[in-house]
Design a protein around this motif. Structure first.
Motif, PDB file in Angstrom:
ATOM      1  N   LEU A   1      17.893  -3.074  10.898  1.00  0.00           N
ATOM      2  CA  LEU A   1      16.543  -3.618  10.706  1.00  0.00           C
ATOM      3  C   LEU A   1      16.099  -3.315   9.282  1.00  0.00           C
ATOM      4  CD1 LEU A   1      14.843  -2.307  13.996  1.00  0.00           C
ATOM      5  CD2 LEU A   1      16.193  -4.407  13.651  1.00  0.00           C
ATOM      6  N   ASP A   2      15.398  -4.249   8.657  1.00  0.00           N
ATOM      7  CA  ASP A   2      14.793  -4.000   7.346  1.00  0.00           C
ATOM      8  C   ASP A   2      13.310  -3.751   7.555  1.00  0.00           C
ATOM      9  OD1 ASP A   2      17.093  -4.276   5.699  1.00  0.00           O
ATOM     10  OD2 ASP A   2      17.007  -6.443   6.021  1.00  0.00           O
ATOM     11  N   TRP A   3      12.895  -2.536   7.239  1.00  0.00           N
ATOM     12  CA  TRP A   3      11.518  -2.122   7.497  1.00  0.00           C
ATOM     13  C   TRP A   3      10.645  -2.436   6.290  1.00  0.00           C
ATOM     14  CZ3 TRP A   3       9.667   0.256  12.005  1.00  0.00           C
ATOM     15  CH2 TRP A   3      10.649   0.506  12.984  1.00  0.00           C
ATOM     16  N   MET A   4       9.614  -3.216   6.513  1.00  0.00           N
ATOM     17  CA  MET A   4       8.667  -3.553   5.443  1.00  0.00           C
ATOM     18  C   MET A   4       7.444  -2.639   5.616  1.00  0.00           C
ATOM     19  SD  MET A   4       9.161  -7.701   5.261  1.00  0.00           S
ATOM     20  CE  MET A   4       8.628  -7.901   3.551  1.00  0.00           C
ATOM     21  N   ILE A   5       7.489  -1.520   4.897  1.00  0.00           N
ATOM     22  CA  ILE A   5       6.443  -0.497   5.000  1.00  0.00           C
ATOM     23  C   ILE A   5       5.335  -0.884   4.026  1.00  0.00           C
ATOM     24  CG2 ILE A   5       5.948   1.951   4.607  1.00  0.00           C
ATOM     25  CD1 ILE A   5       9.047   2.404   4.982  1.00  0.00           C
ATOM     26  N   LEU A   6       4.186  -1.249   4.578  1.00  0.00           N
ATOM     27  CA  LEU A   6       3.090  -1.730   3.730  1.00  0.00           C
ATOM     28  C   LEU A   6       1.909  -0.769   3.818  1.00  0.00           C
ATOM     29  CD1 LEU A   6       1.899  -3.971   1.927  1.00  0.00           C
ATOM     30  CD2 LEU A   6       1.105  -5.111   4.004  1.00  0.00           C
ATOM     31  N   THR A   7       1.432  -0.316   2.649  1.00  0.00           N
ATOM     32  CA  THR A   7       0.374   0.694   2.630  1.00  0.00           C
ATOM     33  C   THR A   7      -0.698   0.361   1.597  1.00  0.00           C
ATOM     34  OG1 THR A   7      -0.057   3.072   2.381  1.00  0.00           O
ATOM     35  CG2 THR A   7       1.608   2.120   0.939  1.00  0.00           C
ATOM     36  N   LYS A   8      -1.853   0.928   1.780  1.00  0.00           N
ATOM     37  CA  LYS A   8      -2.871   0.927   0.727  1.00  0.00           C
ATOM     38  C   LYS A   8      -3.022   2.336   0.149  1.00  0.00           C
ATOM     39  CE  LYS A   8      -5.533  -3.035   2.400  1.00  0.00           C
ATOM     40  NZ  LYS A   8      -4.683  -3.394   3.555  1.00  0.00           N
ATOM     41  N   ARG A   9      -2.063   3.196   0.445  1.00  0.00           N
ATOM     42  CA  ARG A   9      -2.155   4.596   0.010  1.00  0.00           C
ATOM     43  C   ARG A   9      -0.850   5.064  -0.646  1.00  0.00           C
ATOM     44  NH1 ARG A   9      -4.904   3.630   4.839  1.00  0.00           N
ATOM     45  NH2 ARG A   9      -6.813   4.828   5.178  1.00  0.00           N
ATOM     46  N   PRO A  10      -0.318   4.315  -1.614  1.00  0.00           N
ATOM     47  CA  PRO A  10       0.967   4.745  -2.188  1.00  0.00           C
ATOM     48  C   PRO A  10       0.897   6.110  -2.879  1.00  0.00           C
ATOM     49  CG  PRO A  10      -0.021   2.990  -3.508  1.00  0.00           C
ATOM     50  CD  PRO A  10      -0.841   3.098  -2.257  1.00  0.00           C
TER      51      PRO A  10
ATOM     52  N   ASN B   1      17.318   0.317   4.135  1.00  0.00           N
ATOM     53  CA  ASN B   1      16.513  -0.578   4.979  1.00  0.00           C
ATOM     54  C   ASN B   1      15.034  -0.206   4.970  1.00  0.00           C
ATOM     55  OD1 ASN B   1      16.911   1.821   6.399  1.00  0.00           O
ATOM     56  ND2 ASN B   1      16.809   0.819   8.389  1.00  0.00           N
ATOM     57  N   ALA B   2      14.614   0.660   4.042  1.00  0.00           N
ATOM     58  CA  ALA B   2      13.196   1.042   3.964  1.00  0.00           C
ATOM     59  C   ALA B   2      12.592   0.398   2.728  1.00  0.00           C
ATOM     60  CB  ALA B   2      13.054   2.566   3.921  1.00  0.00           C
ATOM     61  N   TRP B   3      11.951  -0.734   2.904  1.00  0.00           N
ATOM     62  CA  TRP B   3      11.307  -1.451   1.803  1.00  0.00           C
ATOM     63  C   TRP B   3       9.867  -0.969   1.694  1.00  0.00           C
ATOM     64  CZ3 TRP B   3      12.866  -7.205   3.256  1.00  0.00           C
ATOM     65  CH2 TRP B   3      14.262  -7.306   3.239  1.00  0.00           C
ATOM     66  N   PHE B   4       9.397  -0.837   0.477  1.00  0.00           N
ATOM     67  CA  PHE B   4       8.077  -0.228   0.271  1.00  0.00           C
ATOM     68  C   PHE B   4       7.128  -1.234  -0.369  1.00  0.00           C
ATOM     69  CE2 PHE B   4       4.866   2.262  -1.903  1.00  0.00           C
ATOM     70  CZ  PHE B   4       4.587   3.270  -0.999  1.00  0.00           C
ATOM     71  N   GLY B   5       5.976  -1.439   0.261  1.00  0.00           N
ATOM     72  CA  GLY B   5       5.013  -2.395  -0.277  1.00  0.00           C
ATOM     73  C   GLY B   5       3.614  -1.822  -0.343  1.00  0.00           C
ATOM     74  N   PHE B   6       2.807  -2.387  -1.216  1.00  0.00           N
ATOM     75  CA  PHE B   6       1.405  -1.973  -1.285  1.00  0.00           C
ATOM     76  C   PHE B   6       0.528  -3.203  -1.443  1.00  0.00           C
ATOM     77  CE2 PHE B   6       2.838  -2.135  -5.645  1.00  0.00           C
ATOM     78  CZ  PHE B   6       1.750  -2.538  -6.398  1.00  0.00           C
ATOM     79  N   THR B   7      -0.707  -3.068  -0.981  1.00  0.00           N
ATOM     80  CA  THR B   7      -1.685  -4.150  -1.088  1.00  0.00           C
ATOM     81  C   THR B   7      -2.390  -4.048  -2.430  1.00  0.00           C
ATOM     82  OG1 THR B   7      -2.055  -4.000   1.280  1.00  0.00           O
ATOM     83  CG2 THR B   7      -3.732  -5.176   0.008  1.00  0.00           C
ATOM     84  N   ALA B   8      -2.640  -5.188  -3.065  1.00  0.00           N
ATOM     85  CA  ALA B   8      -3.387  -5.197  -4.326  1.00  0.00           C
ATOM     86  C   ALA B   8      -4.250  -6.449  -4.358  1.00  0.00           C
ATOM     87  CB  ALA B   8      -2.437  -5.159  -5.520  1.00  0.00           C
ATOM     88  N   GLU B   9      -5.519  -6.265  -4.066  1.00  0.00           N
ATOM     89  CA  GLU B   9      -6.424  -7.400  -3.972  1.00  0.00           C
ATOM     90  C   GLU B   9      -7.116  -7.732  -5.287  1.00  0.00           C
ATOM     91  OE1 GLU B   9      -6.733  -4.386  -2.684  1.00  0.00           O
ATOM     92  OE2 GLU B   9      -8.789  -3.865  -2.101  1.00  0.00           O
ATOM     93  N   ASN B  10      -7.102  -6.790  -6.235  1.00  0.00           N
ATOM     94  CA  ASN B  10      -7.767  -7.013  -7.522  1.00  0.00           C
ATOM     95  C   ASN B  10      -7.087  -6.155  -8.594  1.00  0.00           C
ATOM     96  OD1 ASN B  10      -8.727  -4.393  -7.148  1.00  0.00           O
ATOM     97  ND2 ASN B  10     -10.708  -5.080  -6.327  1.00  0.00           N
ATOM     98  N   GLN B  11      -7.562  -6.283  -9.816  1.00  0.00           N
ATOM     99  CA  GLN B  11      -6.924  -5.569 -10.939  1.00  0.00           C
ATOM    100  C   GLN B  11      -7.006  -4.056 -10.759  1.00  0.00           C
ATOM    101  OE1 GLN B  11      -5.844  -7.383 -14.197  1.00  0.00           O
ATOM    102  NE2 GLN B  11      -4.512  -5.651 -13.853  1.00  0.00           N
ATOM    103  N   LYS B  12      -8.163  -3.602 -10.363  1.00  0.00           N
ATOM    104  CA  LYS B  12      -8.347  -2.153 -10.227  1.00  0.00           C
ATOM    105  C   LYS B  12      -7.359  -1.558  -9.221  1.00  0.00           C
ATOM    106  CE  LYS B  12     -11.749   1.162  -8.612  1.00  0.00           C
ATOM    107  NZ  LYS B  12     -12.846   1.244  -7.676  1.00  0.00           N
ATOM    108  N   GLU B  13      -7.227  -2.213  -8.070  1.00  0.00           N
ATOM    109  CA  GLU B  13      -6.328  -1.672  -7.044  1.00  0.00           C
ATOM    110  C   GLU B  13      -4.871  -1.859  -7.434  1.00  0.00           C
ATOM    111  OE1 GLU B  13      -7.306   0.337  -4.934  1.00  0.00           O
ATOM    112  OE2 GLU B  13      -9.448  -0.088  -4.977  1.00  0.00           O
ATOM    113  N   PHE B  14      -4.556  -2.980  -8.109  1.00  0.00           N
ATOM    114  CA  PHE B  14      -3.167  -3.127  -8.554  1.00  0.00           C
ATOM    115  C   PHE B  14      -2.816  -1.997  -9.520  1.00  0.00           C
ATOM    116  CE2 PHE B  14       0.242  -4.101 -11.357  1.00  0.00           C
ATOM    117  CZ  PHE B  14       1.224  -4.549 -10.484  1.00  0.00           C
ATOM    118  N   ASP B  15      -3.648  -1.787 -10.531  1.00  0.00           N
ATOM    119  CA  ASP B  15      -3.324  -0.784 -11.555  1.00  0.00           C
ATOM    120  C   ASP B  15      -3.169   0.602 -10.933  1.00  0.00           C
ATOM    121  OD1 ASP B  15      -3.456  -2.811 -13.380  1.00  0.00           O
ATOM    122  OD2 ASP B  15      -5.404  -2.232 -14.216  1.00  0.00           O
TER     123      ASP B  15
END
Ligand code: SF4
Length: 258
Positions: free
Chosen positions: A111-120, A139-153
């Motif tokens: 399984l490929d796990w898509m781990i999505l967080t807002k707390r990297p 199989n541990a893929w790491f993702g984060f949410t970024a809704e705007n410039q501040k959160e992306f940075d």
């Protein structure tokens, strides 16, 4: 665990995608959480939001192991998005549950796990130490949410240190156009979507913002996945891929580092 219609969990040959929640419950941390879908869904399960999460049943924990066996039998890989009703780096989660999640990922190599967080920023504290010392599971893929410039940075400054074979971004809901730095070229998948849900709550994505993100992904060579338009400006067809502007009818597969 359940099959999901979330398009970016589908494999390259249309393999079914899944979600898995090691617990249910979370706390809002940024503007993307304002209209959290999971918070509304949790009410029906009797889970209080912005409070202590609730553990899931033993049979829930067995489900990924069974799916892993099915994948092995059929010679395919399935993607598993975790979590859709929680954040796996939530500091309020129970330590045994979190450890069990990491062990489950290690025990399910098909399984490929898509781990999505807002707390990297908490990945270093909560994800297993051996993973950081050269044993990060493939199989541990790491993702984060970024809704705007501040959160992306802010979030990229932490996520770029994660040694996962794939780092992905979920820019959903996209609340403004923002600039990607050159080192973002190592991002292996950039998912974009407008806000949906209760219409009265939906915020618009500013004109041109989807295109702006698309052009930057082209410039940096980042695979791009257009999930949906913003509901408020595209009522009735925001999810209809063939009604998106032609230049946004793009759903590329992730680029996994070897
Ligand atoms: S981090 Fe995700 S699950 Fe948690 S409150 Fe925010 S949107 Fe909801």
């Amino acid at each position: 665990m359940g099959a999901t219609g979330i398009e970016w969990t589908r494999g390259p040959n249309g393999e079914q995608g899944y979600t898995f929640n090691p617990w249910i419950g979370c706390t809002r941390v940024s503007p993307a959480c304002d209209h959290c879908y999971a918070a509304g869904a949790a009410i029906k399960l009797g889970v209080e939001w912005d409070a202590q999460p609730r553990s899931v049943s033993e049979s829930s924990w067995q489900a990924p192991l069974a799916l892993n066996r099915k994948a092995a039998r059929e010679g395919v890989r399935f993607r598993v998005f975790t979590g859709s009703m929680c954040d796996v780096l939530d500091k309020n989660a129970s330590t045994p549950d979190r450890h069990r999640l990491w062990s489950t990922i290690e025990a399910t190599p098909n399984l490929d796990w898509m781990i999505l967080t807002k707390r990297p920023q908490l990945a270093g504290r909560y994800m297993p130490k051996p993973w950081w010392r050269g044993e990060w599971p493939r199989n541990a893929w790491f993702g984060f949410t970024a809704e705007n410039q501040k959160e992306f940075d802010r979030r990229w400054s932490w996520a770029r240190e994660v040694p996962a074979p794939l780092i992905f971004v979920s820019a959903e809901p996209l609340l403004e156009a923002y600039t990607l730095p050159d080192d973002a070229a190592k991002i292996g998948l950039f998912i974009v979507g407008g806000e949906s849900g209760r219409l009265a709550d939906c915020r618009p994505t500013p004109d041109g913002a989807f295109d702006f993100m698309r052009f930057q992904c082209i410039r940096l060579g980042i695979p791009f996945f257009m999930k949906q338009l913003d509901q408020i400006n595209h009522r009735g067809f925001y999810k209809k891929f063939d009604r998106f502007p032609m230049r946004l009818q793009v759903r590329e597969q992730p680029r996994i580092l070897v």
